[in-house]
Design a protein around this motif. Structure first.
Motif, PDB file in Angstrom:
ATOM      1  N   MET A   1      41.714   3.935  82.940  1.00  0.00           N
ATOM      2  CA  MET A   1      41.485   5.260  83.518  1.00  0.00           C
ATOM      3  C   MET A   1      40.077   5.804  83.276  1.00  0.00           C
ATOM      4  O   MET A   1      39.465   6.364  84.196  1.00  0.00           O
ATOM      5  N   PRO A   2      39.495   5.648  82.082  1.00  0.00           N
ATOM      6  CA  PRO A   2      38.146   6.200  81.871  1.00  0.00           C
ATOM      7  C   PRO A   2      37.086   5.569  82.770  1.00  0.00           C
ATOM      8  O   PRO A   2      36.049   6.184  83.039  1.00  0.00           O
TER       9      PRO A   2
ATOM     10  N   ILE B   1      25.846   3.375  93.259  1.00  0.00           N
ATOM     11  CA  ILE B   1      25.419   3.741  94.607  1.00  0.00           C
ATOM     12  C   ILE B   1      24.618   2.630  95.272  1.00  0.00           C
ATOM     13  O   ILE B   1      24.810   2.331  96.458  1.00  0.00           O
ATOM     14  N   ASN B   2      23.738   1.961  94.545  1.00  0.00           N
ATOM     15  CA  ASN B   2      22.915   0.904  95.149  1.00  0.00           C
ATOM     16  C   ASN B   2      23.761  -0.305  95.547  1.00  0.00           C
ATOM     17  O   ASN B   2      23.475  -0.959  96.553  1.00  0.00           O
TER      18      ASN B   2
ATOM     19  N   ARG C   1      34.125   9.991  87.777  1.00  0.00           N
ATOM     20  CA  ARG C   1      32.942  10.087  88.638  1.00  0.00           C
ATOM     21  C   ARG C   1      31.660   9.751  87.882  1.00  0.00           C
ATOM     22  O   ARG C   1      30.761   9.109  88.426  1.00  0.00           O
ATOM     23  N   SER C   2      31.585  10.171  86.624  1.00  0.00           N
ATOM     24  CA  SER C   2      30.365   9.919  85.849  1.00  0.00           C
ATOM     25  C   SER C   2      30.084   8.429  85.692  1.00  0.00           C
ATOM     26  O   SER C   2      28.932   8.006  85.544  1.00  0.00           O
TER      27      SER C   2
ATOM     28  N   ASP D   1      38.213   9.150  92.996  1.00  0.00           N
ATOM     29  CA  ASP D   1      36.787   9.462  92.946  1.00  0.00           C
ATOM     30  C   ASP D   1      35.954   8.303  93.490  1.00  0.00           C
ATOM     31  O   ASP D   1      34.973   8.511  94.217  1.00  0.00           O
ATOM     32  N   LEU D   2      36.352   7.073  93.151  1.00  0.00           N
ATOM     33  CA  LEU D   2      35.645   5.908  93.658  1.00  0.00           C
ATOM     34  C   LEU D   2      35.810   5.810  95.169  1.00  0.00           C
ATOM     35  O   LEU D   2      34.839   5.553  95.893  1.00  0.00           O
TER      36      LEU D   2
END
Length: 486
Positions: free
Chosen positions: A115-116, A127-128, A120-121, A437-438
């Protein structure tokens, strides 16, 4: 036969419902088994006939379907009474194949490892990777004739998301986009599709029948062997890293975290009580990898395919997204601040997930006798509660703007403050999708990257007719679009 009918296929108590057929439950009566209707449409039609609460049979599985939004909120916020349903879609895949679902202490043991990593962090650093993989797909499309109508959008979205998830979660190149000129799925993609196809055939049968069916199904066994071969390559690649490297990377890498958790002595751990166990067995790690491979690409790739379809049909919406892209960025670079500024793109993604949901419901299992506060319906330990999230998203009682309209602006205006339980694209409560979030981040980066470089057009009514195929997710059936690069 009489015993089976009375035990599995008989209406119980005062809750209304349609008397189920033996073996098929309500599948034939509703049209779901033959693919004539989507699950969402079935739930809506049953609600019109029986009200906000009714009994419904998916084959041998009996559910109490709850539409009332206050009762839905109650179920999803009382985790001490309503735990993860034993027949959740992803869970059933693993349960049927490996007798594995996560409840109680087992959920905590697995959850502390995984889970961790999906916060989002931890996600935004990828992103790349997402941009580079998207560019590979765009290069593949550029290599095609200019006037070609793309009818393999669903398959290409699957390839893209599988490549991205392999790199993000497992630091492993699944090579789904390596051939620029081929639109064919690679062997791992085909294997996962075969597993899900087998799952579709087995989902409505009793668990023991499903297990026998899967063990005797040679197509499924070949697919499983393919996934296992890739799994062992992932493990070998990770074990080749130093222990110091894995200890550091386990904070951001799923495969590093899973490998780092491998039990030193599985036999000793197996003899312990569940609450005393530490780490994961090799089989449990494989179960996790398979579950994340399926869940990590299937739902997001389907949402991306629906996004491309709606963009081809909604030129006004597409031009508005493009205007936002140009207004907030003078170049091509996708920074995190730039992505955060794309508010209308967020609205579009939310509307796709609302209007064309990838998952139609979420389930909870009643752990103690209870009574729903709004309807007063009595529920008993062992009952399975199904919350039709896709129907809530189309329920006129919860939306000021007509929910049958595809209208992203609703999330900016009248429906900005909609009831929080009317839109549950990723489920709700403490068991909502941990990868949401992903998924949202992937969709936003991919769509921004695509629309910076191309315009999506309608390929015509014959090839771009929409429709659906009910599998694990509700996949668009006919998507045919034109692509014009800037």
């Amino acid at each position: 036969m009489v015993y089976i009918k009375l035990k599995y296929f008989t209406l119980r108590g005062p809750i209304p419902g349609l008397s189920p057929h033996i073996f098929f439950g309500n599948l034939l009566q509703s049209g779901l088994l033959l693919g004539k209707r989507s699950a969402s449409d079935v739930y809506i039609s049953f609600k019109k006939r029986f009200g906000d609460i009714y009994q419904y049979w998916l084959g041998f599985m009996r559910f109490i379907v709850v539409h009332d939004i206050d009762d839905v909120q109650y179920v999803l916020t009382h985790r001490n009474i309503y735990d993860q349903g034993q027949v959740s879609l992803i869970g059933l895949v693993i349960t049927s194949i490996y007798s594995f679902w996560l409840l109680g202490f087992k959920f905590k043991r697995h959850g502390t490892l995984t889970m961790p990593l999906f916060r989002r962090s931890k996600i935004i650093s990828n992103i790349n990777t997402i941009v580079d993989s998207t560019d590979k797909l765009l290069d593949r499309w550029r290599a095609r004739p200019h006037n070609q109508v793309h009818t393999d959008v669903v398959e290409q979205c699957q390839n893209l998301l599988l490549e991205i998830f392999g790199l993000i979660a497992f630091d492993y190149n699944l090579e789904t986009l390596d051939n620029k000129y081929s639109s064919n799925n690679n062997e791992l993609t085909e294997a996962l599709l075969d597993i899900m196809s087998t799952f579709k055939m087995a989902i409505y049968a009793p668990s023991f029948v499903s297990i026998i069916y899967m063990k005797l199904n040679t197509r499924f066994q070949r697919a499983r062997a393919t996934v296992e071969r890739h799994f062992h390559k992932m493990i070998e690649q990770e074990l080749a890293e130093s222990s110091e490297s894995r200890a550091q990377r386990k904070k951001t890498s799923l495969i590093a975290s899973l490998v780092n958790s491998l039990q030193a002595d599985e036999k000793v751990e197996a003899r312990k009580k569940e609450e005393d166990k530490r780490g994961l067995s090799r089989k449990e790690v494989f179960d996790e990898v398979l579950m994340f491979l399926i869940a990590g690409y299937e739902t997001t790739s389907t949402a991306l395919a629906w996004s491309i379809y709606h963009l081809s049909k909604q030129q006004r919406v597409q031009q508005k997204i493009k205007a936002e892209l140009m207004e907030n960025n003078s170049g091509q670079h996708l920074s995190l601040d730039y992505l955060d500024s794309l508010i209308y793109l967020d609205c579009f993604i939310n509307e796709v997930l609302r209007y064309s949901p990838t998952i139609d419901s979420t389930c909870r299992s009643v752990t103690v006798d209870d009574c729903l506060p709004k309807s007063g319906t009595r529920l008993y330990k062992g009952d399975q509660v199904l919350i039709p999230t896709s129907s809530l998203a189309r329920d006129r009682r919860h939306w000021k703007i007509d929910p049958e309209l595809f209208y992203p602006e609703r999330f900016l205006d009248e429906d900005k403050n909609h009831h929080p339980y009317a839109f549950l694209a990723f489920g709700g409560g403490h068991r909502q999708c941990l990868g949401q979030d992903l998924a949202l981040f992937e969709l936003k980066v991919i769509l921004a990257c695509m629309l910076q470089q191309m315009t999506i057009g309608d390929g015509g009514p014959e090839v771009n007719a929409g429709g659906f195929i009910q599998k694990l997710t509700l996949i668009p059936k006919h998507v045919g679009v034109t692509i014009e690069f800037h």
